[in-house]
Design an enzyme around this catalytic site. Structure first.
Site, short mmCIF file in Angstrom:
data_model
loop_
_atom_site.label_atom_id
_atom_site.label_comp_id
_atom_site.label_asym_id
_atom_site.label_seq_id
_atom_site.Cartn_x
_atom_site.Cartn_y
_atom_site.Cartn_z
N SER A 134 0.78 -1.23 0.00
CA SER A 134 0.00 0.00 0.00
C SER A 134 0.82 1.29 0.00
CB SER A 134 -1.01 0.02 1.16
OG SER A 134 -2.04 0.91 0.79
N ASP A 180 -6.91 0.04 3.44
CA ASP A 180 -5.54 0.57 3.42
C ASP A 180 -5.46 1.94 4.09
OD1 ASP A 180 -5.16 -1.68 1.98
OD2 ASP A 180 -4.58 -0.70 0.11
P1 ADP Z 1 0.39 -0.50 -3.75
O1 ADP Z 1 -0.50 0.49 -3.07
O2 ADP Z 1 0.08 -1.90 -3.37
O3 ADP Z 1 1.84 -0.19 -3.58
P2 ADP Z 1 -0.92 0.59 -6.04
O4 ADP Z 1 -0.98 0.16 -7.46
O5 ADP Z 1 -2.19 0.73 -5.29
O6 ADP Z 1 0.07 -0.41 -5.31
O7 ADP Z 1 -0.19 2.00 -5.94
C1 ADP Z 1 1.07 2.18 -6.55
C2 ADP Z 1 1.09 3.51 -7.27
O8 ADP Z 1 1.08 4.60 -6.30
C3 ADP Z 1 2.35 3.73 -8.06
O9 ADP Z 1 2.25 3.13 -9.34
C4 ADP Z 1 2.42 5.25 -8.13
O10 ADP Z 1 1.51 5.73 -9.10
C5 ADP Z 1 1.89 5.66 -6.76
N1 ADP Z 1 3.02 5.81 -5.81
C6 ADP Z 1 3.24 5.11 -4.70
N2 ADP Z 1 4.36 5.52 -4.06
C7 ADP Z 1 4.87 6.52 -4.78
C8 ADP Z 1 6.02 7.38 -4.66
N3 ADP Z 1 6.89 7.25 -3.65
N4 ADP Z 1 6.21 8.32 -5.61
C9 ADP Z 1 5.33 8.46 -6.62
N5 ADP Z 1 4.25 7.69 -6.80
C10 ADP Z 1 4.01 6.73 -5.90
MG MG Z 2 -2.61 0.60 -3.29
#
Ligand code: ADP
Ligand code: MG
Length: 390
Positions: A134, A180
């Site tokens: 998340s 989440d």
């Molecule tokens: P999860 O929440 O399980 O990690 P998600 O697909 O819900 O996966 O969210 C991931 C997305 O959130 C990434 O593809 C990006 O768009 C955004 N994201 C998360 N962390 C960052 C970050 N540190 N910098 C920029 N975007 C981010």
């Molecule tokens: Mg997510």
């Protein structure tokens, strides 16, 4: 073998340094939010059931300095990118998907009367993006707390959760549940959060000092099946509820499931949801009594149910669960998250942690072709503004 978790202080320092470089001014505001892992209670959220997640000691840290009026510039070290957003375009989704998470929260605050000034922002994170821990909710809630620090205006925790959920659904276009954001906001150190997804009430359950360690192992895959299967599972659960004449599967007891016997697939899906809800409540009792064997047994049963009845596991997750369960000192292991890839979670004696991670990782590498990411996770506190130096 186990990747070390960078300290929150070091992440905040990096974010502060990155924003100073971006804007030419020292960082003035800082905030952070943790990732999360779900201990048990999978695919129960949209069935108005129970989940038992915890925040982990991996964080998204943000720092900000005053920027150009009418403009927000964000540098993400994870994306190795810098993007800007004109505040008069606040309610139109940005062309870059990752910016929409930040933008979405700022837009939700704007709707609630909190106006964001021109700002330069840096994001540094130890939550792997898209890895099932998340990173999205961490980014949203860190943005929420950062914006509150900048404006001096605060929302309640429930409003913050709602603003983040809406940001993800409406701006990022992801039909997420509430788990989440809720745990990322409300989590307390050393505790897991029992969340009732029907009325969104929650309470913290202390793990206690004698609790075994928790190891998260990342398969390194995310199969493209996930999205279609998610919608299909939801539809099958609705079908089961309709056939049983209830609003949601939350209201179903295991004795009633026999009435679905003619509908093989729907019966399987409902069996998972009903039994998983029972396992969540059992898990809370097991934790309260320090019965780690029992918690491990529930985790193993959860994995089997997700694999056989709900059919959302995959070869890599099954392999990790199987390899971990066979190790000495492991109480239980299961897939965690929506499935078809992502992570497994392992409950393991602390003194066996390194040995288990090494052995599972080596065997996984032999069979699949790469070493999985291994993280030790500890139950951590939720999102917050970071005031002084840590
Ligand atoms: P999860 O929440 O399980 O990690 P998600 O697909 O819900 O996966 O969210 C991931 C997305 O959130 C990434 O593809 C990006 O768009 C955004 N994201 C998360 N962390 C960052 C970050 N540190 N910098 C920029 N975007 C981010
Ligand atoms: Mg997510």
């Amino acid at each position: 073998m186990i990747e070390s978790n960078p300290s929150l202080a070091s992440l905040i320092d990096s974010a502060s340094a990155a924003v100073a470089e971006l804007s030419g001014h020292a960082a003035r505001w800082r905030a952070a939010a943790p990732g999360r892992v779900n201990l048990i209670g999978e695919h129960t959220d949209y069935n108005q059931g129970w989940v038992l997640p915890m925040a982990i000691d991996r964080y998204t840290a943000m720092a900000a300095a005053p920027g150009v009026p009418g403009q927000i510039r964000v540098r993400s070290l994870a994306m190795a990118e810098e993007r800007s957003l004109s505040l008069d375009q606040l309610h139109t989704p940005h062309r870059d998907p990752w910016m929409r998470y930040v933008q979405g929260v700022i837009a939700q605050y704007d709707r609630r009367g909190v106006r964001c000034p021109g700002l330069d922002v840096a994001v540094v994170s130890s939550v792997p993006p898209g890895g099932g821990l998340s990173s999205s909710a961490a980014l949203e809630l860190a943005t929420a707390h950062l914006l509150e620090a900048v404006t001096g205006q605060t929302l309640t925790p429930a409003e913050r959760i709602q603003a983040s959920v809406q940001a993800e659904r409406e701006m990022a276009g992801v039909p997420c549940g509430i788990m989440d954001q809720t745990v990322v906001e409300l989590a307390e150190s050393g505790q897991v959060l029992l969340l009732d997804c029907a009325d969104q009430t929650s309470h913290s359950v202390p793990l206690g000092l004698q609790a075994p360690a928790l190891l998260v192992i990342d398969t390194g895959v995310s199969h493209s099946l996930a999205e279609g299967a998610y919608a299909q599972r939801r539809a099958e659960c609705e079908q089961a509820s309709a056939l049983l004449g209830v609003n949601t599967l939350r209201d179903v007891r295991s004795e009633q499931l026999a009435r679905l016997k003619g509908e093989v697939v729907v019966h399987q899906r409902a069996t998972h949801v009903v039994s998983e809800n029972e396992r969540v409540r059992d898990a809370v009792a097991a934790i309260a009594q320090g019965q780690w064997d029992r918690l491990g047994m529930l985790m193993r049963a959860s994995h089997r149910s997700l694999r056989d009845d709900y059919e959302v596991s995959c070869r890599e997750l099954d392999l990790l669960a199987e390899l971990a369960t066979a190790e000495r000192g492991v109480y239980g292991a299961r897939m965690t998250g929506g499935g078809f890839g992502g992570c497994a979670i392992v409950l393991v004696e602390t003194d066996q942690l390194e040995a288990v991670a090494g052995s599972v990782s080596g065997q996984y590498d032999d069979r699949i072709g790469w070493a999985p990411g291994c993280y030790r996770v500890q139950a951590s506190a939720g999102a917050r503004e970071i005031c002084a130096a840590l």
